[in-house]
Design a protein around this motif. Sequence first.
Motif, PDB file in Angstrom:
ATOM      1  N   ALA A  24       0.823  -1.213   0.000  1.00 56.51           N
ATOM      2  CA  ALA A  24       0.000   0.000   0.000  1.00 56.51           C
ATOM      3  C   ALA A  24       0.852   1.255   0.000  1.00 56.51           C
ATOM      4  O   ALA A  24       0.540   2.245  -0.680  1.00 56.51           O
ATOM      5  N   HIS A  25       1.967   1.239   0.744  1.00 57.68           N
ATOM      6  CA  HIS A  25       2.840   2.414   0.792  1.00 57.68           C
ATOM      7  C   HIS A  25       3.463   2.685  -0.568  1.00 57.68           C
ATOM      8  O   HIS A  25       3.562   3.834  -1.004  1.00 57.68           O
ATOM      9  N   LEU A  26       3.900   1.623  -1.247  1.00 59.21           N
ATOM     10  CA  LEU A  26       4.474   1.798  -2.585  1.00 59.21           C
ATOM     11  C   LEU A  26       3.428   2.331  -3.562  1.00 59.21           C
ATOM     12  O   LEU A  26       3.723   3.181  -4.408  1.00 59.21           O
ATOM     13  N   HIS A  27       2.196   1.828  -3.445  1.00 60.00           N
ATOM     14  CA  HIS A  27       1.131   2.308  -4.325  1.00 60.00           C
ATOM     15  C   HIS A  27       0.850   3.792  -4.073  1.00 60.00           C
ATOM     16  O   HIS A  27       0.715   4.593  -5.022  1.00 60.00           O
ATOM     17  N   ASP A  28       0.764   4.176  -2.799  1.00 60.75           N
ATOM     18  CA  ASP A  28       0.466   5.576  -2.471  1.00 60.75           C
ATOM     19  C   ASP A  28       1.573   6.502  -2.968  1.00 60.75           C
ATOM     20  O   ASP A  28       1.289   7.601  -3.482  1.00 60.75           O
ATOM     21  N   LEU A  29       2.827   6.079  -2.827  1.00 59.67           N
ATOM     22  CA  LEU A  29       3.926   6.925  -3.277  1.00 59.67           C
ATOM     23  C   LEU A  29       3.922   7.054  -4.800  1.00 59.67           C
ATOM     24  O   LEU A  29       4.147   8.146  -5.339  1.00 59.67           O
ATOM     25  N   ALA A  30       3.675   5.955  -5.502  1.00 59.64           N
ATOM     26  CA  ALA A  30       3.636   6.015  -6.965  1.00 59.64           C
ATOM     27  C   ALA A  30       2.495   6.900  -7.441  1.00 59.64           C
ATOM     28  O   ALA A  30       2.639   7.682  -8.392  1.00 59.64           O
ATOM     29  N   ALA A  31       1.339   6.794  -6.772  1.00 63.29           N
ATOM     30  CA  ALA A  31       0.206   7.635  -7.156  1.00 63.29           C
ATOM     31  C   ALA A  31       0.505   9.112  -6.894  1.00 63.29           C
ATOM     32  O   ALA A  31       0.151   9.989  -7.699  1.00 63.29           O
ATOM     33  N   ALA A  32       1.165   9.403  -5.770  1.00 65.01           N
ATOM     34  CA  ALA A  32       1.506  10.788  -5.459  1.00 65.01           C
ATOM     35  C   ALA A  32       2.531  11.358  -6.428  1.00 65.01           C
ATOM     36  O   ALA A  32       2.571  12.569  -6.659  1.00 65.01           O
ATOM     37  N   ALA A  33       3.366  10.452  -7.016  1.00 65.73           N
ATOM     38  CA  ALA A  33       4.395  10.899  -7.954  1.00 65.73           C
ATOM     39  C   ALA A  33       3.878  10.993  -9.388  1.00 65.73           C
ATOM     40  O   ALA A  33       4.663  11.172 -10.311  1.00 65.73           O
ATOM     41  N   GLY A  34       2.563  10.848  -9.576  1.00 66.90           N
ATOM     42  CA  GLY A  34       1.982  11.049 -10.897  1.00 66.90           C
ATOM     43  C   GLY A  34       1.644   9.784 -11.647  1.00 66.90           C
ATOM     44  O   GLY A  34       1.231   9.853 -12.810  1.00 66.90           O
ATOM     45  N   GLN A  35       1.807   8.610 -11.023  1.00 61.05           N
ATOM     46  CA  GLN A  35       1.477   7.345 -11.692  1.00 61.05           C
ATOM     47  C   GLN A  35       0.073   6.934 -11.254  1.00 61.05           C
ATOM     48  O   GLN A  35      -0.131   6.451 -10.154  1.00 61.05           O
ATOM     49  N   THR A  76      15.732  -0.916  -0.642  1.00 63.51           N
ATOM     50  CA  THR A  76      15.763   0.534  -0.444  1.00 63.51           C
ATOM     51  C   THR A  76      14.501   1.187  -0.991  1.00 63.51           C
ATOM     52  O   THR A  76      13.941   2.104  -0.378  1.00 63.51           O
ATOM     53  N   ALA A  77      14.051   0.691  -2.160  1.00 65.46           N
ATOM     54  CA  ALA A  77      12.827   1.245  -2.734  1.00 65.46           C
ATOM     55  C   ALA A  77      11.624   0.967  -1.834  1.00 65.46           C
ATOM     56  O   ALA A  77      10.764   1.835  -1.637  1.00 65.46           O
ATOM     57  N   SER A  78      11.565  -0.239  -1.277  1.00 73.22           N
ATOM     58  CA  SER A  78      10.440  -0.574  -0.406  1.00 73.22           C
ATOM     59  C   SER A  78      10.485   0.220   0.894  1.00 73.22           C
ATOM     60  O   SER A  78       9.474   0.800   1.321  1.00 73.22           O
ATOM     61  N   LEU A  79      11.664   0.247   1.532  1.00 81.33           N
ATOM     62  CA  LEU A  79      11.782   1.001   2.789  1.00 81.33           C
ATOM     63  C   LEU A  79      11.596   2.492   2.555  1.00 81.33           C
ATOM     64  O   LEU A  79      11.019   3.196   3.396  1.00 81.33           O
ATOM     65  N   THR A  85       5.897   7.716   3.202  1.00 77.62           N
ATOM     66  CA  THR A  85       4.459   7.832   3.475  1.00 77.62           C
ATOM     67  C   THR A  85       4.140   7.879   4.963  1.00 77.62           C
ATOM     68  O   THR A  85       2.964   7.799   5.345  1.00 77.62           O
ATOM     69  N   ALA A  86       5.157   8.022   5.802  1.00 77.33           N
ATOM     70  CA  ALA A  86       4.935   8.064   7.253  1.00 77.33           C
ATOM     71  C   ALA A  86       4.768   9.487   7.757  1.00 77.33           C
ATOM     72  O   ALA A  86       4.851   9.736   8.958  1.00 77.33           O
ATOM     73  N   GLY A  87       4.545  10.442   6.870  1.00 79.42           N
ATOM     74  CA  GLY A  87       4.351  11.822   7.271  1.00 79.42           C
ATOM     75  C   GLY A  87       5.582  12.685   7.084  1.00 79.42           C
ATOM     76  O   GLY A  87       5.515  13.900   7.319  1.00 79.42           O
ATOM     77  N   LEU A  88       6.700  12.089   6.684  1.00 81.77           N
ATOM     78  CA  LEU A  88       7.915  12.874   6.472  1.00 81.77           C
ATOM     79  C   LEU A  88       7.926  13.565   5.115  1.00 81.77           C
ATOM     80  O   LEU A  88       8.783  14.407   4.858  1.00 81.77           O
TER      81      LEU A  88
END
Length: 209
Positions: A24-35, A76-79, A85-88
Amino acid sequence: MARPALRADAVLVQAVIAGALSFAHLHDLAAAAGQSGWKAWAYPVSVDLLLVAAWHRLRSGGSKPAAWCWFVVSLTASLGANVATAGLLDLGDVPAWLRILVAGWPAVAFLGGTLLAHGTRAQAPMPSPEPVPADNSAPGASDPAPELSTASVPASVPAPVPPALVALARKVADEHRARTGTAIDTSTLRARLGVPLPLAEAITAHHLT
């Protein structure tokens, strides 16, 4: 016997939960980056598959440095996605460098997966051939004869022929004569004793006549 099964189930549940959160974190980051759409869901699949492929190569053998390299890259990509997505990181205003990393990840994952799939695997060393014993023709150079009682062998037996071998040869010759009615020949004696031909000739000439 039920307790180990419960422990195994607990570990499996923990792995599923951790994997789902990371996914879910990877999905949220990819969506936020325009994917958007299916592309955002493809990113966590790509990262997790590369991580599993690198770990499998580490366990099954092959190029350890390459496997460790892609394992660290995918980890590294997963972490990184988990931390981001932890608020940082403000997912509403993703920096340009992160958008570039996310956009370039498919090429990186394709390269890593291809190298892991078609890399050189470690091969088991070939067994070294066993040394072939030399067939020395000198008297006394053959394999040692079976240990037999030498009480009935006279002390005047020549030194080059072991007394136990002479006793065995006489026993074989007596059995051959009793079975065939003829004296044993050198070739048959050699085959029965498993000794070189010169040693069989010496036994026949000096001890069976």
